[in-house]
Write a protein that holds these residues in place. Sequence first.
Motif, PDB file in Angstrom:
ATOM      1  N   LEU A  24      51.424  67.519  65.662  1.00 17.95           N
ATOM      2  CA  LEU A  24      51.197  68.233  64.409  1.00 17.95           C
ATOM      3  C   LEU A  24      49.745  68.718  64.325  1.00 17.95           C
ATOM      4  CD1 LEU A  24      52.677  69.042  61.816  1.00 17.95           C
ATOM      5  CD2 LEU A  24      51.870  66.916  60.813  1.00 17.95           C
ATOM      6  N   VAL A  25      48.835  67.896  64.802  1.00 18.19           N
ATOM      7  CA  VAL A  25      47.419  68.283  64.825  1.00 18.19           C
ATOM      8  C   VAL A  25      47.226  69.490  65.748  1.00 18.19           C
ATOM      9  CG1 VAL A  25      45.086  67.535  65.444  1.00 18.19           C
ATOM     10  CG2 VAL A  25      46.630  65.960  64.270  1.00 18.19           C
ATOM     11  N   GLU A  26      47.903  69.483  66.898  1.00 11.76           N
ATOM     12  CA  GLU A  26      47.810  70.624  67.814  1.00 11.76           C
ATOM     13  C   GLU A  26      48.313  71.901  67.162  1.00 11.76           C
ATOM     14  OE1 GLU A  26      49.806  69.771  71.466  1.00 11.76           O
ATOM     15  OE2 GLU A  26      48.426  68.155  71.983  1.00 11.76           O
ATOM     16  N   ARG A  27      49.410  71.812  66.411  1.00  8.27           N
ATOM     17  CA  ARG A  27      49.950  72.996  65.735  1.00  8.27           C
ATOM     18  C   ARG A  27      49.010  73.498  64.654  1.00  8.27           C
ATOM     19  NH1 ARG A  27      55.025  70.188  64.808  1.00  8.27           N
ATOM     20  NH2 ARG A  27      55.854  69.902  66.871  1.00  8.27           N
ATOM     21  N   VAL A  28      48.394  72.578  63.918  1.00  3.35           N
ATOM     22  CA  VAL A  28      47.435  72.996  62.890  1.00  3.35           C
ATOM     23  C   VAL A  28      46.266  73.727  63.550  1.00  3.35           C
ATOM     24  CG1 VAL A  28      45.755  72.176  61.185  1.00  3.35           C
ATOM     25  CG2 VAL A  28      48.059  71.229  61.217  1.00  3.35           C
ATOM     26  N   LEU A  29      45.788  73.212  64.663  1.00  2.00           N
ATOM     27  CA  LEU A  29      44.690  73.862  65.359  1.00  2.00           C
ATOM     28  C   LEU A  29      45.112  75.216  65.928  1.00  2.00           C
ATOM     29  CD1 LEU A  29      43.118  70.800  67.173  1.00  2.00           C
ATOM     30  CD2 LEU A  29      42.171  72.064  65.244  1.00  2.00           C
ATOM     31  N   ALA A  30      46.365  75.342  66.344  1.00  2.00           N
ATOM     32  CA  ALA A  30      46.841  76.597  66.926  1.00  2.00           C
ATOM     33  C   ALA A  30      47.052  77.671  65.870  1.00  2.00           C
ATOM     34  CB  ALA A  30      48.140  76.347  67.689  1.00  2.00           C
ATOM     35  N   TYR A  31      47.629  77.317  64.719  1.00  2.00           N
ATOM     36  CA  TYR A  31      48.018  78.296  63.712  1.00  2.00           C
ATOM     37  C   TYR A  31      47.112  78.341  62.494  1.00  2.00           C
ATOM     38  CZ  TYR A  31      52.384  78.231  66.322  1.00  2.00           C
ATOM     39  OH  TYR A  31      53.313  78.300  67.303  1.00  2.00           O
ATOM     40  N   GLY A  32      46.268  77.344  62.312  1.00  2.00           N
ATOM     41  CA  GLY A  32      45.493  77.237  61.081  1.00  2.00           C
ATOM     42  C   GLY A  32      44.324  78.185  60.986  1.00  2.00           C
ATOM     43  N   ARG A  33      43.836  78.311  59.781  1.00  2.00           N
ATOM     44  CA  ARG A  33      42.650  79.115  59.506  1.00  2.00           C
ATOM     45  C   ARG A  33      41.458  78.194  59.348  1.00  2.00           C
ATOM     46  NH1 ARG A  33      44.216  84.325  55.995  1.00  2.00           N
ATOM     47  NH2 ARG A  33      46.137  84.767  57.087  1.00  2.00           N
ATOM     48  N   GLU A  34      40.335  78.673  59.820  1.00  4.75           N
ATOM     49  CA  GLU A  34      39.116  77.867  59.766  1.00  4.75           C
ATOM     50  C   GLU A  34      38.291  78.240  58.541  1.00  4.75           C
ATOM     51  OE1 GLU A  34      37.191  78.800  63.417  1.00  4.75           O
ATOM     52  OE2 GLU A  34      38.456  77.441  64.568  1.00  4.75           O
ATOM     53  N   ALA A  35      37.674  77.229  57.970  1.00  8.56           N
ATOM     54  CA  ALA A  35      36.755  77.442  56.852  1.00  8.56           C
ATOM     55  C   ALA A  35      35.553  76.528  57.067  1.00  8.56           C
ATOM     56  CB  ALA A  35      37.430  77.117  55.530  1.00  8.56           C
ATOM     57  N   PHE A  36      34.378  77.058  56.893  1.00  6.81           N
ATOM     58  CA  PHE A  36      33.156  76.280  57.029  1.00  6.81           C
ATOM     59  C   PHE A  36      33.131  75.205  55.953  1.00  6.81           C
ATOM     60  CE2 PHE A  36      28.504  75.871  56.248  1.00  6.81           C
ATOM     61  CZ  PHE A  36      28.186  75.283  57.453  1.00  6.81           C
ATOM     62  N   ASP A  37      32.816  73.976  56.331  1.00 12.11           N
ATOM     63  CA  ASP A  37      32.858  72.885  55.351  1.00 12.11           C
ATOM     64  C   ASP A  37      31.504  72.568  54.719  1.00 12.11           C
ATOM     65  OD1 ASP A  37      31.501  71.492  57.327  1.00 12.11           O
ATOM     66  OD2 ASP A  37      32.908  69.815  57.375  1.00 12.11           O
ATOM     67  N   HIS A  38      30.459  73.326  55.063  1.00  9.93           N
ATOM     68  CA  HIS A  38      29.115  73.158  54.520  1.00  9.93           C
ATOM     69  C   HIS A  38      28.486  71.815  54.884  1.00  9.93           C
ATOM     70  CE1 HIS A  38      29.506  76.882  52.269  1.00  9.93           C
ATOM     71  NE2 HIS A  38      30.732  76.482  51.993  1.00  9.93           N
ATOM     72  N   HIS A  39      29.006  71.189  55.935  1.00 10.98           N
ATOM     73  CA  HIS A  39      28.418  69.955  56.459  1.00 10.98           C
ATOM     74  C   HIS A  39      28.252  70.050  57.970  1.00 10.98           C
ATOM     75  CE1 HIS A  39      28.837  67.828  52.660  1.00 10.98           C
ATOM     76  NE2 HIS A  39      30.070  68.317  52.577  1.00 10.98           N
TER      77      HIS A  39
END
Length: 92
Positions: A24-39
Motif C-alpha cells: 500500500l505504501v508503494e502504491r501511495v508513492l507511485a500514485y500520490g501527490r507530493e506536498a512540502f511539509d515545511h519541515h
Amino acid sequence: MNVESSLSAHAARRIRQRGIAPALVERVLAYGREAFDHHGGMVVCVDRATRESLRRRGAAGRDIDRLGGVYVVVADGAIVTVGHRYRRLRRR
C-alpha cells in the motif's frame, strides 16, 4: 522505490503498529501527490482527484479507498513515517 530498503527504523515501526501493508505504501508513492511539509520533507498522499482518475481507469474500488486514507512522509530519499489520514491535509 523499494519500500523495505528505504524505510527508517521509525517508519518500519509505524507500519507495523498501524497495520499498513508495504504494498500500500508503494502504491501511495507511485500514485500520490507530493506536498512540502515545511519541515524539510515531503508528504505524499492520494487525493480525491487521483482516486477518481484511478477508478476511471478500472482499478478496484476498495483498494482505491485504502489509498486515500494513508500518507507517507519522505525526507532525504528515505521514508520517515507512515500513517492514516483522519483529517484533511492542509496546504500552505
